[in-house]
Design a protein around this motif. Structure first.
Motif, PDB file in Angstrom:
ATOM      1  N   LYS A  41       0.815  -1.219   0.000  1.00  0.00           N
ATOM      2  CA  LYS A  41       0.000   0.000   0.000  1.00  0.00           C
ATOM      3  C   LYS A  41       0.848   1.268   0.000  1.00  0.00           C
ATOM      4  CE  LYS A  41      -4.163  -2.023   1.821  1.00  0.00           C
ATOM      5  NZ  LYS A  41      -5.300  -1.868   2.704  1.00  0.00           N
ATOM      6  N   ASN A  42       2.040   1.179  -0.594  1.00  0.00           N
ATOM      7  CA  ASN A  42       2.986   2.295  -0.691  1.00  0.00           C
ATOM      8  C   ASN A  42       3.296   2.915   0.680  1.00  0.00           C
ATOM      9  OD1 ASN A  42       4.769   3.903  -2.161  1.00  0.00           O
ATOM     10  ND2 ASN A  42       3.266   5.523  -2.418  1.00  0.00           N
ATOM     11  N   ALA A  43       3.325   2.086   1.717  1.00  0.00           N
ATOM     12  CA  ALA A  43       3.569   2.584   3.070  1.00  0.00           C
ATOM     13  C   ALA A  43       5.013   3.045   3.287  1.00  0.00           C
ATOM     14  CB  ALA A  43       3.217   1.504   4.091  1.00  0.00           C
ATOM     15  N   GLN A  44       5.950   2.493   2.494  1.00  0.00           N
ATOM     16  CA  GLN A  44       7.361   2.866   2.589  1.00  0.00           C
ATOM     17  C   GLN A  44       7.862   2.775   4.030  1.00  0.00           C
ATOM     18  OE1 GLN A  44       8.219   6.487   0.284  1.00  0.00           O
ATOM     19  NE2 GLN A  44       6.249   6.200  -0.753  1.00  0.00           N
ATOM     20  N   GLY A  45       7.598   1.652   4.673  1.00  0.00           N
ATOM     21  CA  GLY A  45       7.926   1.477   6.082  1.00  0.00           C
ATOM     22  C   GLY A  45       9.362   1.077   6.331  1.00  0.00           C
ATOM     23  N   TRP A  46      10.296   1.713   5.657  1.00  0.00           N
ATOM     24  CA  TRP A  46      11.703   1.386   5.807  1.00  0.00           C
ATOM     25  C   TRP A  46      12.499   2.551   6.374  1.00  0.00           C
ATOM     26  CZ3 TRP A  46      10.123   0.218   0.419  1.00  0.00           C
ATOM     27  CH2 TRP A  46       9.952   1.374  -0.342  1.00  0.00           C
ATOM     28  N   TYR A  47      13.709   2.231   6.818  1.00  0.00           N
ATOM     29  CA  TYR A  47      14.627   3.246   7.330  1.00  0.00           C
ATOM     30  C   TYR A  47      16.030   2.789   6.964  1.00  0.00           C
ATOM     31  CZ  TYR A  47      16.676   6.694  10.436  1.00  0.00           C
ATOM     32  OH  TYR A  47      17.381   7.757  10.941  1.00  0.00           O
ATOM     33  N   PHE A  48      16.892   3.722   6.545  1.00  0.00           N
ATOM     34  CA  PHE A  48      18.232   3.398   6.079  1.00  0.00           C
ATOM     35  C   PHE A  48      19.269   4.033   7.006  1.00  0.00           C
ATOM     36  CE2 PHE A  48      15.250   3.528   2.621  1.00  0.00           C
ATOM     37  CZ  PHE A  48      15.494   2.348   1.948  1.00  0.00           C
ATOM     38  N   THR A  49      20.198   3.229   7.488  1.00  0.00           N
ATOM     39  CA  THR A  49      21.317   3.714   8.291  1.00  0.00           C
ATOM     40  C   THR A  49      22.582   3.480   7.481  1.00  0.00           C
ATOM     41  OG1 THR A  49      20.157   3.072  10.319  1.00  0.00           O
ATOM     42  CG2 THR A  49      22.523   3.520  10.495  1.00  0.00           C
ATOM     43  N   VAL A 102      28.542   0.440   4.998  1.00  0.00           N
ATOM     44  CA  VAL A 102      27.545  -0.573   5.339  1.00  0.00           C
ATOM     45  C   VAL A 102      26.204   0.149   5.406  1.00  0.00           C
ATOM     46  CG1 VAL A 102      26.766  -2.262   7.047  1.00  0.00           C
ATOM     47  CG2 VAL A 102      29.236  -1.893   6.686  1.00  0.00           C
ATOM     48  N   ILE A 103      25.206  -0.423   4.770  1.00  0.00           N
ATOM     49  CA  ILE A 103      23.872   0.171   4.809  1.00  0.00           C
ATOM     50  C   ILE A 103      22.925  -0.821   5.462  1.00  0.00           C
ATOM     51  CG2 ILE A 103      21.960   1.150   3.480  1.00  0.00           C
ATOM     52  CD1 ILE A 103      24.038   1.973   1.358  1.00  0.00           C
ATOM     53  N   MET A 104      22.335  -0.387   6.571  1.00  0.00           N
ATOM     54  CA  MET A 104      21.357  -1.203   7.283  1.00  0.00           C
ATOM     55  C   MET A 104      19.966  -0.751   6.832  1.00  0.00           C
ATOM     56  SD  MET A 104      23.117  -0.904  11.036  1.00  0.00           S
ATOM     57  CE  MET A 104      22.176  -2.198  11.845  1.00  0.00           C
ATOM     58  N   ILE A 105      19.118  -1.720   6.527  1.00  0.00           N
ATOM     59  CA  ILE A 105      17.743  -1.407   6.141  1.00  0.00           C
ATOM     60  C   ILE A 105      16.835  -2.017   7.193  1.00  0.00           C
ATOM     61  CG2 ILE A 105      15.963  -1.574   4.364  1.00  0.00           C
ATOM     62  CD1 ILE A 105      18.229  -2.009   2.320  1.00  0.00           C
ATOM     63  N   SER A 106      16.059  -1.152   7.829  1.00  0.00           N
ATOM     64  CA  SER A 106      15.139  -1.575   8.879  1.00  0.00           C
ATOM     65  C   SER A 106      13.714  -1.358   8.404  1.00  0.00           C
ATOM     66  CB  SER A 106      15.380  -0.761  10.145  1.00  0.00           C
ATOM     67  OG  SER A 106      16.727  -0.856  10.520  1.00  0.00           O
ATOM     68  N   PRO A 157      19.224   1.432  19.584  1.00  0.00           N
ATOM     69  CA  PRO A 157      18.681   2.766  19.275  1.00  0.00           C
ATOM     70  C   PRO A 157      19.685   3.710  18.606  1.00  0.00           C
ATOM     71  CG  PRO A 157      18.189   2.143  21.543  1.00  0.00           C
ATOM     72  CD  PRO A 157      19.134   1.120  21.011  1.00  0.00           C
ATOM     73  N   ARG A 158      20.973   3.418  18.739  1.00  0.00           N
ATOM     74  CA  ARG A 158      21.977   4.262  18.081  1.00  0.00           C
ATOM     75  C   ARG A 158      22.135   3.910  16.607  1.00  0.00           C
ATOM     76  NH1 ARG A 158      27.191   4.182  21.635  1.00  0.00           N
ATOM     77  NH2 ARG A 158      27.872   5.618  20.004  1.00  0.00           N
ATOM     78  N   LEU A 159      21.594   2.765  16.203  1.00  0.00           N
ATOM     79  CA  LEU A 159      21.724   2.328  14.821  1.00  0.00           C
ATOM     80  C   LEU A 159      20.409   2.378  14.039  1.00  0.00           C
ATOM     81  CD1 LEU A 159      24.179  -0.607  15.485  1.00  0.00           C
ATOM     82  CD2 LEU A 159      24.638   1.358  14.010  1.00  0.00           C
ATOM     83  N   ILE A 160      19.319   2.010  14.697  1.00  0.00           N
ATOM     84  CA  ILE A 160      18.029   2.027  13.999  1.00  0.00           C
ATOM     85  C   ILE A 160      16.961   2.623  14.927  1.00  0.00           C
ATOM     86  CG2 ILE A 160      18.621   0.094  12.486  1.00  0.00           C
ATOM     87  CD1 ILE A 160      16.946  -1.731  14.162  1.00  0.00           C
ATOM     88  N   PRO A 161      15.923   3.226  14.359  1.00  0.00           N
ATOM     89  CA  PRO A 161      14.909   3.881  15.192  1.00  0.00           C
ATOM     90  C   PRO A 161      14.124   2.896  16.054  1.00  0.00           C
ATOM     91  CG  PRO A 161      14.677   4.510  12.880  1.00  0.00           C
ATOM     92  CD  PRO A 161      15.660   3.386  12.939  1.00  0.00           C
ATOM     93  N   ASP A 162      13.633   3.391  17.159  1.00  0.00           N
ATOM     94  CA  ASP A 162      12.787   2.611  18.040  1.00  0.00           C
ATOM     95  C   ASP A 162      11.558   2.119  17.271  1.00  0.00           C
ATOM     96  OD1 ASP A 162      12.030   1.522  20.542  1.00  0.00           O
ATOM     97  OD2 ASP A 162      10.637   3.198  20.845  1.00  0.00           O
ATOM     98  N   GLY A 163      11.193   0.883  17.473  1.00  0.00           N
ATOM     99  CA  GLY A 163      10.022   0.320  16.810  1.00  0.00           C
ATOM    100  C   GLY A 163      10.326  -0.303  15.456  1.00  0.00           C
ATOM    101  N   TYR A 164      11.557  -0.228  14.998  1.00  0.00           N
ATOM    102  CA  TYR A 164      11.959  -0.828  13.722  1.00  0.00           C
ATOM    103  C   TYR A 164      12.758  -2.090  13.982  1.00  0.00           C
ATOM    104  CZ  TYR A 164      10.551   3.204  10.933  1.00  0.00           C
ATOM    105  OH  TYR A 164       9.832   4.177  10.296  1.00  0.00           O
ATOM    106  N   ASP A 165      12.703  -3.012  13.030  1.00  0.00           N
ATOM    107  CA  ASP A 165      13.479  -4.248  13.091  1.00  0.00           C
ATOM    108  C   ASP A 165      14.426  -4.290  11.906  1.00  0.00           C
ATOM    109  OD1 ASP A 165      12.075  -5.326  15.365  1.00  0.00           O
ATOM    110  OD2 ASP A 165      10.406  -5.763  14.012  1.00  0.00           O
ATOM    111  N   LEU A 166      15.630  -4.780  12.139  1.00  0.00           N
ATOM    112  CA  LEU A 166      16.620  -4.878  11.075  1.00  0.00           C
ATOM    113  C   LEU A 166      16.209  -5.960  10.079  1.00  0.00           C
ATOM    114  CD1 LEU A 166      19.343  -3.919   9.989  1.00  0.00           C
ATOM    115  CD2 LEU A 166      20.431  -5.649  11.443  1.00  0.00           C
TER     116      LEU A 166
END
Length: 193
Positions: A41-49, A102-106, A157-166
């Motif tokens: 649904k085009n939520a784009q629920g990702w985060y990039f570190t 290194v790129i982490m995708i959560s 929490p220093r690498l990925i936002p709270d509530g996100y999973d790697l």
């Protein structure tokens, strides 16, 4: 052959990167390409570190914990077709195979089909990197075995936002060398009706 297909077919899992640094502009281009992946649904629920400093690299090593996970094949030799043999040590690929970035995708679990978007974003990222002459390695060990104990979990929490999973950890850089050959693709994996 179309350039996109050529980039897909030339992508490989690089286990030894050169010491050449990757300009931030190229890293930004591949992260931007990842953001164009499909998502439920085009939520784009990702985060990039994006990790590219010595401090960030040490933080990621620390997030792996001090001891290998159960069943980790410590000292086992592994090899990829056409690439030099490597010995598995914990933290596995602790120098990130020499990759300068290194790129982490959560992903957040509160979007439709939360597993799909980050994984498709990782594929976009790897194809975009290939199109720019970069190599990648999706480190499944780093992805599944980070944050296993209280000490390393405190670093999350220093690498990925709270509530996100790697969901993916991608090493990025210029390859030390390209593989001499590629494994053939299986032909018994399709049916036309």
């Amino acid at each position: 052959m179309n350039e996109t297909i050529r980039s897909i077919q030339s992508r490989f899992s690089c286990r030894r990167f050169s010491s050449r640094s990757v300009p931030d502009e190229l890293l930004q281009q591949i992260v931007d390409a990842a953001k164009y992946a499909p998502s439920g649904k085009n939520a784009q629920g990702w985060y990039f570190t994006v990790i590219r400093t010595p401090e960030g690299r040490q933080l990621l090593r620390d997030a792996a914990g001090k001891t290998p996970p159960p069943g980790f094949p410590q000292g086992k030799k592994m090899a990829a077709p056409g690439m030099p043999e490597a010995v598995m040590q914990w933290p596995f690929q602790g120098d990130f195979c020499g990759a300068p970035a290194v790129i982490m995708i959560s992903g957040t679990p509160d979007v439709p089909w939360p597993e799909v978007g980050p994984v498709l974003a990782a594929e976009n990222l790897m194809i975009a990197a290939s199109s720019l002459g970069l190599a990648t390695l999706w480190s499944t060990v780093f992805t599944k075995d980070l944050f296993r104990d209280a000490e390393s979990l405190a670093l999350k929490p220093r690498l990925i936002p709270d509530g996100y999973d790697l969901k993916a950890t991608i090493f990025v850089g210029y390859p030390e060398k390209k593989p001499r050959s590629r494994p053939p693709r299986r032909g018994d994996v399709e049916r036309w009706i």
